[in-house]
Design a protein around this motif. Structure first.
Motif, PDB file in Angstrom:
ATOM      1  N   LEU A  39       0.841  -1.202   0.000  1.00 40.37           N
ATOM      2  CA  LEU A  39       0.000   0.000   0.000  1.00 40.37           C
ATOM      3  C   LEU A  39       0.872   1.247   0.000  1.00 40.37           C
ATOM      4  N   VAL A  40       0.413   2.256  -0.731  1.00 36.78           N
ATOM      5  CA  VAL A  40       1.007   3.582  -0.589  1.00 36.78           C
ATOM      6  C   VAL A  40      -0.044   4.401   0.142  1.00 36.78           C
ATOM      7  N   HIS A  41       0.300   4.787   1.372  1.00 38.64           N
ATOM      8  CA  HIS A  41      -0.637   5.563   2.173  1.00 38.64           C
ATOM      9  C   HIS A  41      -0.290   7.039   1.942  1.00 38.64           C
ATOM     10  N   VAL A  42      -1.170   7.728   1.218  1.00 34.16           N
ATOM     11  CA  VAL A  42      -0.895   9.124   0.868  1.00 34.16           C
ATOM     12  C   VAL A  42      -1.412  10.030   1.987  1.00 34.16           C
ATOM     13  N   VAL A  43      -0.516  10.919   2.450  1.00 33.95           N
ATOM     14  CA  VAL A  43      -0.840  11.830   3.549  1.00 33.95           C
ATOM     15  C   VAL A  43      -0.633  13.262   3.055  1.00 33.95           C
ATOM     16  N   ASP A  44      -1.499  14.175   3.495  1.00 35.51           N
ATOM     17  CA  ASP A  44      -1.298  15.599   3.175  1.00 35.51           C
ATOM     18  C   ASP A  44      -0.368  16.176   4.247  1.00 35.51           C
ATOM     19  N   VAL A  45       0.944  16.155   3.933  1.00 34.55           N
ATOM     20  CA  VAL A  45       1.931  16.545   4.954  1.00 34.55           C
ATOM     21  C   VAL A  45       1.944  18.071   5.165  1.00 34.55           C
ATOM     22  N   SER A  46       1.316  18.797   4.228  1.00 38.02           N
ATOM     23  CA  SER A  46       1.286  20.263   4.363  1.00 38.02           C
ATOM     24  C   SER A  46       0.220  20.698   5.362  1.00 38.02           C
ATOM     25  N   ARG A  95      -3.401   8.025  11.469  1.00 39.55           N
ATOM     26  CA  ARG A  95      -3.922   7.071  12.467  1.00 39.55           C
ATOM     27  C   ARG A  95      -5.354   6.669  12.152  1.00 39.55           C
ATOM     28  N   PHE A  96      -6.196   7.676  11.803  1.00 42.69           N
ATOM     29  CA  PHE A  96      -7.600   7.291  11.601  1.00 42.69           C
ATOM     30  C   PHE A  96      -7.753   6.442  10.343  1.00 42.69           C
ATOM     31  N   VAL A  97      -6.892   6.685   9.330  1.00 39.65           N
ATOM     32  CA  VAL A  97      -6.978   5.850   8.116  1.00 39.65           C
ATOM     33  C   VAL A  97      -6.579   4.416   8.457  1.00 39.65           C
ATOM     34  N   GLU A  98      -5.549   4.262   9.287  1.00 40.91           N
ATOM     35  CA  GLU A  98      -5.151   2.913   9.713  1.00 40.91           C
ATOM     36  C   GLU A  98      -6.313   2.244  10.460  1.00 40.91           C
ATOM     37  N   GLU A  99      -6.948   3.017  11.326  1.00 39.69           N
ATOM     38  CA  GLU A  99      -8.082   2.452  12.094  1.00 39.69           C
ATOM     39  C   GLU A  99      -9.221   2.040  11.176  1.00 39.69           C
ATOM     40  N   GLU A 100      -9.519   2.915  10.219  1.00 40.01           N
ATOM     41  CA  GLU A 100     -10.618   2.579   9.291  1.00 40.01           C
ATOM     42  C   GLU A 100     -10.258   1.342   8.465  1.00 40.01           C
ATOM     43  N   PHE A 101      -8.990   1.227   8.108  1.00 39.33           N
ATOM     44  CA  PHE A 101      -8.546   0.058   7.350  1.00 39.33           C
ATOM     45  C   PHE A 101      -8.742  -1.205   8.193  1.00 39.33           C
ATOM     46  N   ASP A 102      -8.364  -1.109   9.470  1.00 37.79           N
ATOM     47  CA  ASP A 102      -8.532  -2.265  10.365  1.00 37.79           C
ATOM     48  C   ASP A 102     -10.013  -2.628  10.510  1.00 37.79           C
ATOM     49  N   LEU A 103     -10.853  -1.596  10.620  1.00 38.86           N
ATOM     50  CA  LEU A 103     -12.280  -1.868  10.802  1.00 38.86           C
ATOM     51  C   LEU A 103     -12.903  -2.447   9.529  1.00 38.86           C
ATOM     52  N   ILE A 134       4.674   5.445   3.271  1.00 32.67           N
ATOM     53  CA  ILE A 134       3.902   6.665   3.516  1.00 32.67           C
ATOM     54  C   ILE A 134       4.385   7.742   2.552  1.00 32.67           C
ATOM     55  N   ALA A 135       3.480   8.150   1.660  1.00 31.65           N
ATOM     56  CA  ALA A 135       3.806   9.220   0.715  1.00 31.65           C
ATOM     57  C   ALA A 135       3.436  10.535   1.384  1.00 31.65           C
ATOM     58  N   ALA A 189       9.019  16.295   9.669  1.00 32.21           N
ATOM     59  CA  ALA A 189       9.948  15.894  10.735  1.00 32.21           C
ATOM     60  C   ALA A 189       9.220  15.017  11.761  1.00 32.21           C
ATOM     61  N   LYS A 190       7.992  15.408  12.098  1.00 31.79           N
ATOM     62  CA  LYS A 190       7.219  14.625  13.089  1.00 31.79           C
ATOM     63  C   LYS A 190       6.895  13.233  12.547  1.00 31.79           C
ATOM     64  N   LEU A 191       6.504  13.206  11.273  1.00 30.93           N
ATOM     65  CA  LEU A 191       6.136  11.917  10.656  1.00 30.93           C
ATOM     66  C   LEU A 191       7.318  10.954  10.623  1.00 30.93           C
ATOM     67  N   THR A 192       8.476  11.458  10.193  1.00 32.49           N
ATOM     68  CA  THR A 192       9.638  10.567  10.069  1.00 32.49           C
ATOM     69  C   THR A 192      10.126  10.096  11.439  1.00 32.49           C
ATOM     70  N   GLU A 193       9.849  10.896  12.456  1.00 30.29           N
ATOM     71  CA  GLU A 193      10.227  10.505  13.810  1.00 30.29           C
ATOM     72  C   GLU A 193       9.385   9.300  14.263  1.00 30.29           C
ATOM     73  N   LYS A 194       8.103   9.322  13.914  1.00 34.24           N
ATOM     74  CA  LYS A 194       7.161   8.303  14.422  1.00 34.24           C
ATOM     75  C   LYS A 194       7.030   7.076  13.521  1.00 34.24           C
ATOM     76  N   TYR A 195       7.235   7.247  12.210  1.00 30.32           N
ATOM     77  CA  TYR A 195       6.974   6.143  11.283  1.00 30.32           C
ATOM     78  C   TYR A 195       8.202   5.831  10.433  1.00 30.32           C
ATOM     79  N   THR A 196       8.262   4.587   9.939  1.00 30.13           N
ATOM     80  CA  THR A 196       9.321   4.239   8.987  1.00 30.13           C
ATOM     81  C   THR A 196       8.747   4.335   7.576  1.00 30.13           C
TER      82      THR A 196
END
Ligand code: GTP
Ligand code: MG
Length: 398
Positions: free
Chosen positions: A105-112, A134-142, A220-221, A235-242
């Protein structure tokens, strides 16, 4: 191989799709522009072995330009998610069914941060990309939970005597979930001996979270990274996710249009582009290309090609193998030099390659030849990246 584009509404999924496929689809700055899925072909980029062998190749299905080969891969763009999609909010989450076959999956995020959680435009910088992710991951799980729960009441009574993994395997067929992967998750959660009927909601959710992480690897795009408000969120995203890649799909699209119009020399994934001497550009076009040039200087590329390559080679660990029929000319029967480049799973054997080329070739497999070393290879010989292989089979391709 299929790549699935997922994400919140209005983050740039269709722009990423258009930029990577040259297939222009509906793009607009409001949520739910995409309703029906878009299926297209993008390409992974590799250094072709034609350079090493000093030959001029003419591929049949892939493209080779100056020693850079582009191998086709399928990509699917679906509608965007909003919080509560599993309860039917927005367009719901049923459309994820269209992406169920995706290998990565390519999870596209609006980083701006220029969109709210439902995809409505906001002042750039005021959105919350990590919350969105996070909410997209949750919706995917649901969505996965809903697949497991589908017909649970009637079907499960009949199948309650079966092993849990067997029941789940049936339910999750079509999602690319192997029995081994399921076994691993069920054992990890210590659910192997618990009757499926008595699993709690929490246990089903935990199973789905683990399946998502194990079976649907994600890049994560971090899209819209060209907007000045992106730095902080990136910066926040790269800190929390690979596997976070800054990306500007809109700029990649612009470059591809400029190539089509004959204005620039550029190959997808290049770290620079060159304006052609005879290009008649308006001031606006020059300005736009200047913006792209600055972005590429800062980030190394627009990110689109890097994301596709990362999905294929880092997440899915594919290798590239070139089958040939004539080992002296490196060609097929028709004389096409290095005609095909196959993306195979790591640990694929010579016989797997034969089957990938053609089932008949696999059935009659006698041996293979490593074109570089001239060594004979048996059916179980494990191939490596960039191998050029001749297959000798009792049944040849018709
Ligand atoms: N600045 C900037 N804007 C972008 C970029 N990519 C997309 N956009 C803009 O974001 C808006 C939404 O783009 P789409 O591609 O339609 O988004 P989507 O995620 O497919 O949206 P839905 O189909 O509605 O879920 C459009 O106005 C695009 O021009 C980018 O890299 N940079
Ligand atoms: Mg869209």
């Amino acid at each position: 191989m299929l790549i699935g584009l997922i994400g919140k509404a209005n983050v740039g999924k269709s722009t990423f799709f258009s930029a990577s496929t040259d297939n222009i689809v509906n793009i607009a700055n409001y949520p739910f522009t995409t309703v029906k899925p878009n299926l297209g072909i993008c390409h992974v980029r590799i250094n072709c072995v034609c350079t090493e062998f000093g030959v001029k190749d003419n591929p049949v299905h892939s493209i080779c330009i100056d020693g850079i080969r582009f191998i086709p891969v399928q990509i699917i763009d679906v509608a965007g998610l909003v919080p509560g999609a599993h309860e039917g909010k927005g367009l719901g989450n049923k459309f994820l069914d269209d992406a169920r076959q995706a290998d990565a999956l390519v999870h596209v995020v609006d980083v701006s941060g220029s969109t709210d959680s439902e995809g409505r435009p906001l002042t750039p910088g005021s959105g919350d990309p990590i919350g969105d992710l996070r909410f997209v991951e949750e919706e995917f799980d649901l969505w996965l939970v809903s697949i497991i729960r589908r017909d649970m009441d009637n079907k499960d009574r009949e199948s309650s005597g079966q092993n849990v993994v067997q029941v789940l395997k049936k339910r999750l067929s079509g999602l690319g979930v192997t029995e081994a992967a399921l076994d691993k998750v069920v054992n990890k959660l210590n659910l192997q001996n618990k009757k499926f009927k008595s699993w709690t909601e929490q246990e089903i959710l935990a199973l789905c979270q683990n399946i998502r992480q194990d079976v649907k690897p994600v890049v994560i795009a971090a899209n819209k990274a060209d907007v000045s408000t992106s730095q902080f969120n990136l910066a926040k995203l790269t800190e929390k996710y690979t596997n976070v890649v800054p990306c500007a799909s809109e700029l990649e699209m612009l470059l591809r249009k400029a190539v089509k119009s004959g204005f620039i020399h550029y190959l997808p994934g290049d770290s620079s582009f060159e304006i052609k001497e005879n290009a008649q550009l308006s001031d606006k076009q020059k300005q736009a290309l200047e913006i792209v040039s600055n972005f590429i200087k800062q980030h190394g590329s627009t990110g689109v090609q890097q994301i596709i390559n990362l999905a294929c080679f880092s997440l899915l660990e594919k290798i590239v193998v070139y089958p040939v029929e004539d080992d002296s000319k490196l060609s097929d029967k028709k004389g096409n030099v290095l005609p095909e480049a196959y993306l195979l799973n790591k640990e694929s054997t010579a016989k797997d390659l034969a089957h990938a080329v053609h089932d008949e070739l696999g059935k009659g497999f006698l041996f293979a030849i490593d074109v570089r070393t001239k060594r004979r290879l048996g059916a179980e010989h494990i191939l490596k990246n960039n191998d050029v292989i001749k297959i000798v089979s009792a049944t040849s391709r018709k």
